[in-house]
Scaffold this motif. Structure first.
Motif, PDB file in Angstrom:
ATOM      1  N   ASP B  86       0.827  -1.214   0.000  1.00 35.12           N
ATOM      2  CA  ASP B  86       0.000   0.000   0.000  1.00 35.12           C
ATOM      3  C   ASP B  86       0.860   1.261   0.000  1.00 35.12           C
ATOM      4  O   ASP B  86       0.336   2.357  -0.197  1.00 35.12           O
ATOM      5  CB  ASP B  86      -0.911   0.023   1.231  1.00 35.12           C
ATOM      6  N   ALA B  87       2.150   1.115   0.217  1.00 31.94           N
ATOM      7  CA  ALA B  87       3.034   2.288   0.221  1.00 31.94           C
ATOM      8  C   ALA B  87       3.030   2.926  -1.158  1.00 31.94           C
ATOM      9  O   ALA B  87       3.339   2.280  -2.163  1.00 31.94           O
ATOM     10  CB  ALA B  87       4.445   1.880   0.615  1.00 31.94           C
ATOM     11  N   ALA B  88       2.663   4.199  -1.207  1.00 34.28           N
ATOM     12  CA  ALA B  88       2.510   4.893  -2.493  1.00 34.28           C
ATOM     13  C   ALA B  88       2.125   6.332  -2.229  1.00 34.28           C
ATOM     14  O   ALA B  88       1.885   6.735  -1.090  1.00 34.28           O
ATOM     15  CB  ALA B  88       1.429   4.215  -3.341  1.00 34.28           C
ATOM     16  N   MET B  89       2.047   7.094  -3.320  1.00 32.98           N
ATOM     17  CA  MET B  89       1.386   8.397  -3.279  1.00 32.98           C
ATOM     18  C   MET B  89      -0.088   8.170  -3.553  1.00 32.98           C
ATOM     19  O   MET B  89      -0.452   7.386  -4.434  1.00 32.98           O
ATOM     20  CB  MET B  89       1.961   9.332  -4.342  1.00 32.98           C
ATOM     21  N   TYR B  90      -0.925   8.860  -2.801  1.00 31.07           N
ATOM     22  CA  TYR B  90      -2.359   8.758  -2.997  1.00 31.07           C
ATOM     23  C   TYR B  90      -2.901  10.132  -3.371  1.00 31.07           C
ATOM     24  O   TYR B  90      -2.647  11.130  -2.689  1.00 31.07           O
ATOM     25  CB  TYR B  90      -3.055   8.235  -1.733  1.00 31.07           C
ATOM     26  N   PHE B  91      -3.667  10.151  -4.449  1.00 35.12           N
ATOM     27  CA  PHE B  91      -4.229  11.401  -4.953  1.00 35.12           C
ATOM     28  C   PHE B  91      -5.751  11.351  -4.879  1.00 35.12           C
ATOM     29  O   PHE B  91      -6.377  10.386  -5.321  1.00 35.12           O
ATOM     30  CB  PHE B  91      -3.812  11.641  -6.397  1.00 35.12           C
ATOM     31  N   CYS B  92      -6.294  12.407  -4.331  1.00 33.07           N
ATOM     32  CA  CYS B  92      -7.735  12.589  -4.303  1.00 33.07           C
ATOM     33  C   CYS B  92      -8.108  13.415  -5.532  1.00 33.07           C
ATOM     34  O   CYS B  92      -7.404  14.389  -5.860  1.00 33.07           O
ATOM     35  CB  CYS B  92      -8.103  13.316  -3.008  1.00 33.07           C
ATOM     36  N   ASP B  93      -9.197  13.057  -6.195  1.00 34.27           N
ATOM     37  CA  ASP B  93      -9.539  13.717  -7.448  1.00 34.27           C
ATOM     38  C   ASP B  93     -11.027  13.967  -7.542  1.00 34.27           C
ATOM     39  O   ASP B  93     -11.833  13.168  -7.060  1.00 34.27           O
ATOM     40  CB  ASP B  93      -9.083  12.853  -8.630  1.00 34.27           C
ATOM     41  N   TYR B  94     -11.330  15.047  -8.212  1.00 30.78           N
ATOM     42  CA  TYR B  94     -12.715  15.487  -8.377  1.00 30.78           C
ATOM     43  C   TYR B  94     -13.037  15.515  -9.851  1.00 30.78           C
ATOM     44  O   TYR B  94     -12.231  15.934 -10.670  1.00 30.78           O
ATOM     45  CB  TYR B  94     -12.848  16.887  -7.774  1.00 30.78           C
ATOM     46  N   TYR B  95     -14.235  15.091 -10.189  1.00 30.28           N
ATOM     47  CA  TYR B  95     -14.673  15.165 -11.579  1.00 30.28           C
ATOM     48  C   TYR B  95     -16.146  15.516 -11.644  1.00 30.28           C
ATOM     49  O   TYR B  95     -16.960  14.939 -10.916  1.00 30.28           O
ATOM     50  CB  TYR B  95     -14.447  13.824 -12.288  1.00 30.28           C
ATOM     51  N   SER B  96     -16.493  16.458 -12.525  1.00 31.85           N
ATOM     52  CA  SER B  96     -17.892  16.699 -12.847  1.00 31.85           C
ATOM     53  C   SER B  96     -18.032  16.562 -14.354  1.00 31.85           C
ATOM     54  O   SER B  96     -17.056  16.338 -15.058  1.00 31.85           O
ATOM     55  CB  SER B  96     -18.325  18.092 -12.394  1.00 31.85           C
ATOM     56  N   GLY B  97     -19.200  16.717 -14.857  1.00 33.25           N
ATOM     57  CA  GLY B  97     -19.374  16.559 -16.300  1.00 33.25           C
ATOM     58  C   GLY B  97     -18.790  17.686 -17.104  1.00 33.25           C
ATOM     59  O   GLY B  97     -18.720  17.611 -18.324  1.00 33.25           O
ATOM     60  N   LEU B 109       2.208   7.845   1.474  1.00 30.98           N
ATOM     61  CA  LEU B 109       1.961   6.896   2.554  1.00 30.98           C
ATOM     62  C   LEU B 109       3.127   5.923   2.658  1.00 30.98           C
ATOM     63  O   LEU B 109       3.500   5.284   1.666  1.00 30.98           O
ATOM     64  CB  LEU B 109       0.666   6.123   2.319  1.00 30.98           C
ATOM     65  N   SER B 110       3.688   5.836   3.838  1.00 32.67           N
ATOM     66  CA  SER B 110       4.714   4.841   4.132  1.00 32.67           C
ATOM     67  C   SER B 110       4.112   3.764   5.022  1.00 32.67           C
ATOM     68  O   SER B 110       3.336   4.080   5.938  1.00 32.67           O
ATOM     69  CB  SER B 110       5.909   5.485   4.846  1.00 32.67           C
TER      70      SER B 110
END
Lengths: 115, 113
Positions: B86-97, B109-110
């Motif tokens: 699970d160690a990685a960069m995590y990105f939160c993302d938003y999308y609309s139409g 995350l380490s």
């Protein structure tokens, strides 16, 4: 089914040189995107193509041009490379804006260094 | 314009423990989608989980779940039974139409063995 492919994987340029990054997808997606990712940063949108025949600027378009060659291919061109364009470039594709979910599928990235 | 904020540049978790990554966003739209993407050292971006704004039920994918608070414009990711992978960069993302994905700056995350 290769998904999204990008060429080249690595490239070193001198300031002022030009080059084109190639991207192709085999998922019959309508929309394609180019992002850049700088160290410790998220992805910033350079240009996108919502559908074949259309292109639009994203957040950081200066210094770049794009061509949606056909439905499969979307290229990114640096006409006169600058050190500030040193970055990792990602191409992505999706079914299309307005489509449900519109999950993006990403290529493996191109690491570009401009000296 | 829509914005996505991830206030934790780095997080760490012990293997097998639970960790929560925070994300807030700003939008005036009522219908949109939210995503968490994972980017391991290989750089490949991988979709972890998605949430539709009109659904009140929080999305779950195996060990990954979200806490979606629409009124607070908050979309946190909970990883249970954390694994070394699970160690990685995590990105939160938003999308609309109306716009392409808007990415947050990421949380690294380490996972500690």
């Amino acid at each position: 089914n290769a998904g999204v492919t990008q060429t080249p994987k690595f490239q070193v340029l001198k300031t002022g040189q030009s080059m084109t990054l190639q991207c192709a997808q085999d998922m019959n997606h309508n929309s394609m995107y180019w992002y850049r990712q700088d160290p410790g940063m998220g992805l910033r949108l350079i240009y996108y193509s919502a559908s074949e025949g259309t292109t639009d600027k994203g957040e950081v378009p200066n210094g770049y041009n794009v061509s949606r060659l056909n439905k499969r291919e979307f290229s990114l061109r640096l006409e006169s490379a600058a050190p500030s364009q040193t970055s990792v470039y990602f191409c992505a594709s999706s079914l299309g804006q307005g489509s449900f979910y519109n999950e993006q599928f990403f290529g493996p990235g191109t690491r570009l260094t401009v000296l | 314009a829509q914005t996505v904020t991830q206030s934790q540049p780095e997080m760490s978790v012990q293997e097998a423990e639970t960790v929560t990554l925070s994300c807030t966003y700003d939008t005036s739209e009522s219908d949109y989608y939210l995503f968490w993407y994972k980017q391991p050292p290989s750089r490949q971006m991988i979709l972890v989980i998605r949430q539709e704004a009109y659904k009140q039920q929080n999305a779950t994918e195996n060990r990954f779940s979200v806490n979606f608070q629409k009124a607070a414009k908050s979309f946190s990711l909970k990883i249970s039974d954390s694994q070394l992978g699970d160690a990685a960069m995590y990105f939160c993302d938003y999308y609309s139409g109306n716009t392409p994905l808007v990415f947050g700056k990421g949380t690294r995350l380490s996972v500690i063995a």
